[in-house]
Enzyme design. Structure first.
Site, PDB file in Angstrom:
ATOM      1  N   HIS A  44       0.816  -1.209   0.000  1.00  0.00           N
ATOM      2  CA  HIS A  44       0.000   0.000   0.000  1.00  0.00           C
ATOM      3  C   HIS A  44       0.855   1.265   0.000  1.00  0.00           C
ATOM      4  O   HIS A  44       0.485   2.269  -0.595  1.00  0.00           O
ATOM      5  CB  HIS A  44      -0.915  -0.015   1.225  1.00  0.00           C
ATOM      6  CG  HIS A  44      -2.038   0.966   1.162  1.00  0.00           C
ATOM      7  ND1 HIS A  44      -3.095   0.824   0.292  1.00  0.00           N
ATOM      8  CD2 HIS A  44      -2.276   2.105   1.850  1.00  0.00           C
ATOM      9  CE1 HIS A  44      -3.932   1.829   0.454  1.00  0.00           C
ATOM     10  NE2 HIS A  44      -3.461   2.633   1.377  1.00  0.00           N
ATOM     11  N   GLU A  88      -7.876   8.194  -4.744  1.00  0.00           N
ATOM     12  CA  GLU A  88      -7.297   7.137  -3.919  1.00  0.00           C
ATOM     13  C   GLU A  88      -8.348   6.094  -3.594  1.00  0.00           C
ATOM     14  O   GLU A  88      -9.557   6.336  -3.713  1.00  0.00           O
ATOM     15  CB  GLU A  88      -6.702   7.709  -2.628  1.00  0.00           C
ATOM     16  CG  GLU A  88      -5.357   8.373  -2.827  1.00  0.00           C
ATOM     17  CD  GLU A  88      -4.474   8.277  -1.589  1.00  0.00           C
ATOM     18  OE1 GLU A  88      -5.025   8.007  -0.505  1.00  0.00           O
ATOM     19  OE2 GLU A  88      -3.261   8.488  -1.720  1.00  0.00           O
ATOM     20  N   HIS A  90     -10.084   3.189  -0.919  1.00  0.00           N
ATOM     21  CA  HIS A  90     -10.318   2.755   0.457  1.00  0.00           C
ATOM     22  C   HIS A  90     -11.155   1.486   0.405  1.00  0.00           C
ATOM     23  O   HIS A  90     -12.214   1.380   1.033  1.00  0.00           O
ATOM     24  CB  HIS A  90     -10.995   3.856   1.279  1.00  0.00           C
ATOM     25  CG  HIS A  90     -10.296   4.114   2.578  1.00  0.00           C
ATOM     26  ND1 HIS A  90     -10.943   4.269   3.766  1.00  0.00           N
ATOM     27  CD2 HIS A  90      -8.978   4.221   2.872  1.00  0.00           C
ATOM     28  CE1 HIS A  90     -10.071   4.476   4.745  1.00  0.00           C
ATOM     29  NE2 HIS A  90      -8.869   4.454   4.214  1.00  0.00           N
ATOM     30  N   ARG A 111      -7.731  15.695   2.602  1.00  0.00           N
ATOM     31  CA  ARG A 111      -6.492  16.203   3.227  1.00  0.00           C
ATOM     32  C   ARG A 111      -5.344  16.252   2.229  1.00  0.00           C
ATOM     33  O   ARG A 111      -4.510  17.157   2.276  1.00  0.00           O
ATOM     34  CB  ARG A 111      -6.116  15.356   4.453  1.00  0.00           C
ATOM     35  CG  ARG A 111      -7.040  15.560   5.628  1.00  0.00           C
ATOM     36  CD  ARG A 111      -6.473  14.958   6.909  1.00  0.00           C
ATOM     37  NE  ARG A 111      -6.243  13.523   6.813  1.00  0.00           N
ATOM     38  CZ  ARG A 111      -7.177  12.595   6.935  1.00  0.00           C
ATOM     39  NH1 ARG A 111      -8.443  12.943   7.136  1.00  0.00           N
ATOM     40  NH2 ARG A 111      -6.884  11.316   6.849  1.00  0.00           N
ATOM     41  N   GLU A 312      -3.600   4.952  12.358  1.00  0.00           N
ATOM     42  CA  GLU A 312      -4.137   5.706  11.225  1.00  0.00           C
ATOM     43  C   GLU A 312      -5.344   6.527  11.651  1.00  0.00           C
ATOM     44  O   GLU A 312      -6.303   6.707  10.884  1.00  0.00           O
ATOM     45  CB  GLU A 312      -4.457   4.755  10.066  1.00  0.00           C
ATOM     46  CG  GLU A 312      -3.203   4.101   9.501  1.00  0.00           C
ATOM     47  CD  GLU A 312      -3.450   3.233   8.275  1.00  0.00           C
ATOM     48  OE1 GLU A 312      -4.580   3.241   7.745  1.00  0.00           O
ATOM     49  OE2 GLU A 312      -2.506   2.544   7.853  1.00  0.00           O
ATOM     50  N   ASN A 533      -2.919   6.101  -7.598  1.00  0.00           N
ATOM     51  CA  ASN A 533      -2.930   5.173  -6.476  1.00  0.00           C
ATOM     52  C   ASN A 533      -3.015   3.757  -7.044  1.00  0.00           C
ATOM     53  O   ASN A 533      -3.609   3.537  -8.096  1.00  0.00           O
ATOM     54  CB  ASN A 533      -4.146   5.500  -5.585  1.00  0.00           C
ATOM     55  CG  ASN A 533      -4.371   4.480  -4.487  1.00  0.00           C
ATOM     56  OD1 ASN A 533      -5.379   3.787  -4.471  1.00  0.00           O
ATOM     57  ND2 ASN A 533      -3.444   4.377  -3.570  1.00  0.00           N
ATOM     58  N   SER A 535      -4.127  -0.190  -5.837  1.00  0.00           N
ATOM     59  CA  SER A 535      -4.737  -1.053  -4.836  1.00  0.00           C
ATOM     60  C   SER A 535      -4.697  -2.483  -5.346  1.00  0.00           C
ATOM     61  O   SER A 535      -5.394  -2.832  -6.304  1.00  0.00           O
ATOM     62  CB  SER A 535      -6.185  -0.625  -4.556  1.00  0.00           C
ATOM     63  OG  SER A 535      -6.816  -1.546  -3.677  1.00  0.00           O
TER      64      SER A 535
END
Length: 733
Positions: A44, A88, A90, A111, A312, A533, A535
């Site tokens: 990751h 990104e 999740h 962020r 996290e 990103n 994954s």
């Protein structure tokens, strides 16, 4: 070290990687150091399986200010302004706990944007779920996941005051064990006021700001670097818990800070928390750093050094301030009721030195861990299934096009998703010109300028399954075409590359080909990759997802007032199809919905033809000839026209020149439906461009929708389009 094999297995480290750690440290690591290496070298954080194939992405253009390697990518949009954006994933957290997993995914990408000095002005999302139509336990759980993910995205974005202006949602059995939640945010700032994640200048203070650190999300980066199995199910760590109200305070306090000349750099604490943020900031600058972990604000009692480094917890930032300005930085954040503490300083040692109540508990060289993570050359092998699915088995000879049309319009993929997007505030900030549900791309205006920004998320996983290279290239084409149909010039992409287990050579082959396809498309379309990103390990009990390289294209419209809608606008206007239609059914919606088959050959990609279409629409729009423009994609001409009619409440009586009526559902590329004001001038420009066109009818207000022999009354058409998905997703409630 006792039980070394077990410890390495738990932390997803190989023996070779451990031996490399011994060389870097010139000694055995302690447990804290080992955990830090495990997080930073996780899939990751380090991209160790994918880095080989990411090299060579086109990343430069005159309008690119910052490419990959920072928190987000940056492009110049004119008039002294810049757009900062990134997407990104999740995925794993959202499958475990859909509400918080999705919410914290949104929080994290927000962020990434405002840490660079930009106010977030638009969110998109790319969501993939399993089969929600099933009546069994799996179907019920998938419907639960949809409701949870949507609520998490909506609540977080709405509380932050950032509009969610569009996205895409896709359903297939391959996602039954691993859903995908990809979040995108775009922010705006002046092009000379961008901040970077740097920590340099010996003696400059390192400051922790935001929420207190708790134990939530411990080991999240390592967890996301493994597949789900029944055996490891109980080992899934606690998912991070988000607080959008704190994030809103953090956003406003950061933007206040950015008005002053107090800091060197700033970094979001994302995956691997304080570990990744500190090592990346120092690593980019070639610096060292000292941190006192006992000074980190703690949410829980009895926390240990490894918990501070690997937690996290959300809504946290790390800042490198200019020496002497510590007090001013602390004052800003504390005035917003946020925690803010000086926890360390920059050094010139090149090492990360961690202290716990004055005792040094870790001493790690920064460059090897932050910049020189392992780059794996995993075995690759062309999947055997590709030979089996090359030829379509379905027999189209006795297909009734009206029955096909009804089936496609009842597809979860086609049906309107207003049940989803009505939970999102799409109009907050009052910049949204074209929001969710409007078809194709979304558009916002940039305040105090004439500029419009168009953005679209796209990927057809069926295309990527039958042709991993061509499918990835097609995702770039489709997202770019959506943007171009709004009147914008496509400028750059961000991507989220979602694949299965990289330890499977066939999955690595899919990934390698996907990267090749993106490189090819971005190079030919002059739309560089500026952020992204990866994954991997999206697999449960050995069952992986379809390759899903999600693409978001961002484009610029010089005059936002000239942005083009995607559905019919005025009775009496002519309706044209531009581009050529062939018998292209490889990976099509027709094959899936009517024959339960994913097979065939991808439609031909022609980059010159695609660029010609984009430029033609731009010129025709500049000459005020177009009222609407929509690309033709999933479901072909018939489904595209039906969507345009449903949204506008205008009917159409279309006579399309196709060799056989089944081609009304063909998914040939580089085509669009255009609503035209002036036929003569439009055709003159089309002839000059060498564009193939066919006038198929006019916009009307009758009660009947017709395309060749397909016929449907408008009330039924609209009811099917607007209520199919809503009724299905609410069936358990």
């Amino acid at each position: 070290m006792d039980s070394l094999d077990e410890i390495l297995k738990k932390h997803k480290l190989t023996k070779d990687e451990y031996n490399n750690i011994l060389k870097i440290l010139n000694r055995e690591p302690n447990m804290l150091e080992l955990q830090i290496f495990a997080s930073m070298w996780s899939e990751h954080c380090s991209y160790k399986s994918s880095k080989k194939y990411l090299n060579g992405f086109p990343t430069k253009a005159p309008w690119v200010i910052q490419g990959p390697g920072e928190n987000a990518g940056v492009i110049d949009i004119g008039q002294g302004m810049a757009a900062i954006f990134k997407m990104e994933s999740h995925n794993h957290p959202s499958f475990i706990e859909p509400y918080q997993g999705a919410a914290t995914g949104v929080g994290g990408i927000l962020r990434d944007i405002f840490t660079m000095g930009a106010r977030p002005v638009a969110n998109l999302n790319s969501l993939r779920f399993g089969n929600i139509k099933r009546d069994d336990k799996i179907g019920k759980y998938q419907r639960y996941l949809v409701r949870g993910v949507v609520a998490g995205i909506g609540d977080y974005g709405n509380c932050m005051g950032v509009p969610t202006i569009g996205g895409e949602t896709f359903f297939d059995d391959c996602y039954n064990g691993n859903i995908l939640v990809n979040a995108f945010t775009l922010g705006i700032c002046k092009s000379n006021e961008i901040f970077y994640g740097l920590a340099e200048g010996v003696g400059n203070p390192v400051i922790y700001v935001g929420s207190k650190t708790g134990r939530d999300g411990l080991g999240g980066a390592v967890m996301a670097s493994d597949s789900f199995t029944e055996e490891n199910n109980e080992l899934r760590p606690t998912v991070q818990v988000g607080d959008p109200f704190t994030e809103k305070l953090l956003l406003e306090s950061c933007l206040e800070l950015f008005k002053e000349d107090y800091i060197i750099g700033i970094q979001d604490m994302g995956a691997a928390g304080l570990t990744s943020s500190s090592f990346e900031m120092a690593g980019r600058s070639g610096s060292g750093m000292v941190m006192h972990l006992d000074k980190v604000p703690a949410r829980e009692e009895g926390m240990q050094p490894f918990e501070f480094m690997l937690s996290e917890s959300q809504e946290r930032m790390l800042i490198c301030a200019k020496k002497g300005y510590e007090k001013k930085v602390l004052e800003i954040f504390k005035s917003w009721d946020l925690d803010a503490e000086v926890i360390g300083e920059v050094t010139d040692t090149g090492n990360m030195e961690l202290f716990w109540h004055e005792k040094k508990v870790a001493n790690i060289p920064i460059d090897p861990i932050a910049q020189e993570a392992p780059v794996l050359d995993r075995p690759i092998k062309k999947p055997n299934y590709l030979d089996d699915i090359k030829n379509i088995k379905a027999d189209f000879s006795n297909v009734d096009v009206n029955e096909v049309f009804d089936k496609l319009m009842h597809s979860s993929e086609v049906a309107d998703k207003s049940w989803i997007y009505k939970q999102y505030d799409s109009m907050v900030q009052t910049n949204t010109v074209k929001g969710p549900g409007s078809l194709d791309s979304s558009v916002i205006r940039v305040k105090q300028t004439d500029i419009g920004l168009s953005m679209s998320s796209d990927c057809n996983p069926r295309y990527c399954y039958i042709d991993p290279l061509g499918g990835a290239a097609a995702a770039v084409l489709e997202s770019g075409r959506n943007v171009a149909m709004s009147g914008a010039v496509p400028k750059a992409i961000t991507d989220c590359l979602n694949y299965g287990n990289p330890e499977n050579p066939e999955i690595m082959w899919q990934f390698a080909k996907g990267c090749e396809g993106i490189k090819e498309a971005c190079k030919n379309l002059n739309t560089p990759v500026v952020s992204g990103n990866v994954s991997l390990y999206n697999e449960t009990n050995g069952e992986g997802i379809f390759p899903t390289p999600a693409i978001v294209m961002v484009g610029v419209i010089d005059d936002v007032k000239k942005s083009i809608p995607s559905f019919f606008q005025k009775k009496g206007n002519s309706v044209y199809i531009v581009g050529e239609t062939f018998s292209d059914f490889g990976g099509s919606l027709l094959l899936k919905e009517v024959f339960d088959e994913v097979s065939g050959v991808l439609p031909k990609i022609d980059y010159k033809k695609e660029l010609k279409l984009w430029e033609f629409v731009k010129i025709a729009n500049e000459q005020d000839l177009l009222c609407c423009a929509k690309d033709i994609n999933v479901g072909g001409i018939a489904v595209s026209l039906a969507k345009m009619s449903a949204l506008s409440s205008f009917s159409v009586d279309a006579k399309v020149n196709v060799k056989q009526e089944i081609n009304l559902f063909s998914e040939s590329f580089s085509r669009a439906i255009l609503e035209v004001k002036n036929d003569k001038e439009f055709e003159k420009i089309a002839d000059r461009f060498g564009i193939v066109y066919d006038k198929i009818g006019i916009v009307d207000s009758t009660d009947i929708f017709r395309v060749n022999s397909i016929k449907k009354d408008m009330d039924t058409l609209k009811n099917n389009y607007y209520n199919t998905f809503k009724d299905l997703i609410q069936s358990d409630l």
